[in-house]
Design an enzyme around this catalytic site. Sequence first.
Site, PDB file in Angstrom:
ATOM      1  N   ASP A  24       0.869  -1.217  -0.003  1.00  0.00           N
ATOM      2  CA  ASP A  24      -0.071  -0.084   0.010  1.00  0.00           C
ATOM      3  C   ASP A  24       0.871   1.350   0.082  1.00  0.00           C
ATOM      4  O   ASP A  24       2.096   1.199   0.341  1.00  0.00           O
ATOM      5  CB  ASP A  24      -0.758   0.087   1.319  1.00  0.00           C
ATOM      6  N   ASP A  26      -0.075   5.166   0.750  1.00  0.00           N
ATOM      7  CA  ASP A  26      -0.173   6.263   1.828  1.00  0.00           C
ATOM      8  C   ASP A  26      -0.303   5.618   2.982  1.00  0.00           C
ATOM      9  O   ASP A  26      -1.064   4.491   3.309  1.00  0.00           O
ATOM     10  CB  ASP A  26      -1.499   6.966   1.385  1.00  0.00           C
TER      11      ASP A  26
HETATM   12 MG   LIG Z   1      -2.858   3.116   3.194  1.00  0.00          MG
END
Ligand SMILES: [Mg+2]
Length: 277
Positions: A24, A26
């Site tokens: 992932d 962010d």
């Molecule tokens: Mg995230």
Amino acid sequence: MPIPSGAREGAVALSERYAGVVLDIDGVLVRGAEPIPGSAGAVERLIAAGVGIAFATNNAARTPEQVAAALRAAGVPATAEFVVTSAMAAAGMLTPGTRCLIIGMEGLRQALDRRGCVEIRAPGDAEAVVVGLDTDLRWDDLRRATLALAAGARFLGTNGDVTFPGPDGLWPGNGAVLAALTAATGRSPELAGKPHAPLLLAAADRLPPPEGGQRLLMVGDRHETDIVGAAALGWDTALVLSGVATAEDERVWTPPPTYVAPTLAALLRRLTQDSRV
Ligand SMILES: [Mg+2]
């Protein structure tokens, strides 16, 4: 067999355990535009160790080229071919040639165009309504989407996140717009982004296929999307506490992540140490 002692041997063992890691973005690699300390170096070490890397984001607004450029600006070695967005995953759920009424931004329009889908504006012509975050959303967009859905068009959402963090608090996300369309039509969307499978499976397509007992590992900062989605596919999971999730949330983590670590860098240190035992 001697116990390997160096970092290089540990790293080799890591690649025997994991064919690839889906990251992932962010909360794992960056927070907004700010790099998370140690994450860029951790990605470099994973690549050097021969572990496949793919980047998976629910953000449908940007193109993979824009996402990769933003990662490189934060020091993370990333190229567009290993970036998968929820917009790309949604496009992959459609047959080329599908006539789409689109609510969304450049990332979604490019993904649907590359898929060979055709953008239309008249509700009566739509075979599918595809909805991603659009910060210029207008009532007329909702009107046309509502009419198309009432006429039976397929209903796809890039992701169902109802909020996302802004500099002054939580901002309404794509899930909030989808909820408006559901309220107007009684229809529920098919979703591409985490925790749903299409985005994660599209990311796995960028990785070497696991062989000889290897597994895939998902690293994310949100339990309800990153961890829940990957665990449902039978992958190992690592929850990092450099984004949304905090250690105080631990009692609500069901299923429990395979690993919990403060950051990606700390996770990699732990994985390489484990691999030497
Ligand atoms: Mg995230």
